[in-house]
Scaffold this active site. Structure first.
Site, PDB file in Angstrom:
ATOM      1  N   HIS A 174       0.263  -1.613  -0.123  1.00 49.33           N
ATOM      2  CA  HIS A 174       0.184  -0.315  -0.156  1.00 49.33           C
ATOM      3  C   HIS A 174       0.876   1.297   0.026  1.00 49.33           C
ATOM      4  CE1 HIS A 174      -3.158  -1.983   1.051  1.00 49.33           C
ATOM      5  NE2 HIS A 174      -2.971  -2.558   1.858  1.00 49.33           N
TER       6      HIS A 174
HETATM    7  O1  RIB Z   1      -4.609  -0.281   4.990  1.00 51.82           O
HETATM    8  C1  RIB Z   1      -3.024   0.424   4.784  1.00 51.82           C
HETATM    9  C2  RIB Z   1      -3.008   1.039   5.361  1.00 51.82           C
HETATM   10  O2  RIB Z   1      -3.275   0.943   7.388  1.00 51.82           O
HETATM   11  C3  RIB Z   1      -1.176   1.238   5.575  1.00 51.82           C
HETATM   12  O3  RIB Z   1      -0.584   2.393   5.333  1.00 51.82           O
HETATM   13  C4  RIB Z   1      -0.826   0.479   6.224  1.00 51.82           C
HETATM   14  O4  RIB Z   1       0.980   0.254   7.177  1.00 51.82           O
HETATM   15  C5  RIB Z   1      -1.388   0.399   7.533  1.00 51.82           C
HETATM   16  O5  RIB Z   1      -0.521   1.636   8.623  1.00 51.82           O
END
Ligand code: RIB
Ligand code: CA
Length: 320
Positions: free
Chosen positions: A251
């Site tokens: 992500h």
């Molecule tokens: O939903 C994904 C996010 O939440 C990313 O930033 C992961 O590291 C968590 O922090």
């Protein structure tokens, strides 16, 4: 060259993003601030020092520790995904001599708070600094509350967070970063500085399978490739059991890619709101992303498409 400040809650995918940013010639990472999220903030700071220790750096970004609690809600962390230490349990790994496999880097953490370092950076590089947020938006909201005029000097804020036309990853309707601190997200999205968002809708388009990760890692032995392999066992096992494939979504690397390779991404203008009072929908991000419905008063550019394979190829070219 783009000057950036990364606000992060490392976090395995945060680690991937930070390594990518530090290896991207288009970016100059002036500072990195930590925030509570995947792990408590003190652990997040320790994890950041571990991540930077994987790189052979002579010069380090400024580092400051941030908020330990969201603005209103009690903290929710994600050890079930990122491991007890928040970094895939790499902090426990030792070599044959009994020494830590991933010792933290020997650089100082500023005595300033993350909020004060953010404000100092915003005024040091007026209309130039970009903040990239990889965790809950607590630090950013607190900086706005402390000195909105200084924060108005930011060029833009690029946020990994939210979900619009897909299910959430914490509840059916909410993505983790926004769910942890929806009040902060609301304040940041309505502050007035341009906001670019990489929601789950686009981060889920990049699927890093365990097979691809290990094939890339096995091409070339290096501290980075060893770390990429060692830090991902826990989260890829979680994905195998709960998401349906052995691998994971990187992500947090996507906001970095939006700055280094904007041509890989497509966005739409939107008016984004955050549910802060709901029970079933708490932390939900709401916007009409239909191209024929683009609002006259957008408050964000929401990324809806990425050239996933090109991005993954670039990711490994940079890191390997
Ligand atoms: O939903 C994904 C996010 O939440 C990313 O930033 C992961 O590291 C968590 O922090
Ligand atoms: Ca994160």
């Amino acid at each position: 060259m783009q000057r950036i400040l990364i606000d992060t809650d490392p976090g395995v995918d945060d680690a991937f993003a930070i390594l990518l940013a530090m290896r991207s010639p288009e970016l100059r990472v002036e500072a990195i601030t930590t925030v509570c999220g995947n792990a408590p903030v003190a652990q997040a700071t320790q994890n950041l020092l571990t991540i930077l220790g994987v790189l052979d750096l002579d010069v380090f970004p400024l580092i400051a520790q941030g908020e330990a609690e969201p603005l209103v809600k009690p903290l929710v962390t994600a050890a079930h995904v990122h491991g007890e230490d928040g970094l895939g349990n790499t902090s426990e790994l030792r070599n044959a001599d009994g020494n830590l496999l991933y010792p933290s880097v020997n650089t100082e953490v500023s005595s300033m708070s993350a909020v004060d370092l953010i404000l100092e950076m915003a005024t040091s590089y007026p209309d130039e600094l970009v903040i990239v947020t990889l965790g809950p938006l607590t630090n950013i909201a607190k900086a706005i509350r402390k000195d909105a005029s200084k924060m108005q000097q930011l060029q833009k804020i690029v946020v990994m967070g939210g979900v619009f036309e897909a299910y959430g990853n914490v509840t059916l309707t909410a993505e983790f970063n926004i769910f942890v601190d929806p009040h902060a997200a609301h304040e940041v999205f309505h502050f007035g500085v341009p906001v670019y968002i990489a929601p789950l809708d686009v981060t889920h388009q990049v699927i890093l399978t365990g097979e691809r990760l290990h094939a890339e890692v096995d091409k070339r032995e290096s501290p980075i490739s060893n770390f990429l392999k060692d830090s991902t066992h826990a989260c890829m096992e979680f994905y195998r059991q709960h998401v349906g494939f052995w691998g994971f979504h990187i992500h947090d690397a996507l906001p970095i890619g939006m700055l280094t390779h904007p041509d890989y991404f497509e966005s739409v203008d939107a008016y984004v709101q955050v549910e802060t009072a709901g029970t079933l929908t708490n932390g939900m991000t709401i916007a009409d992303l239909r191209r024929e419905r683009q609002p006259s008063n957008p408050n964000a550019h929401v990324c809806v498409k990425v050239a996933a394979e090109a991005f993954l190829d670039t990711f490994f070219e940079r890191l390997q």
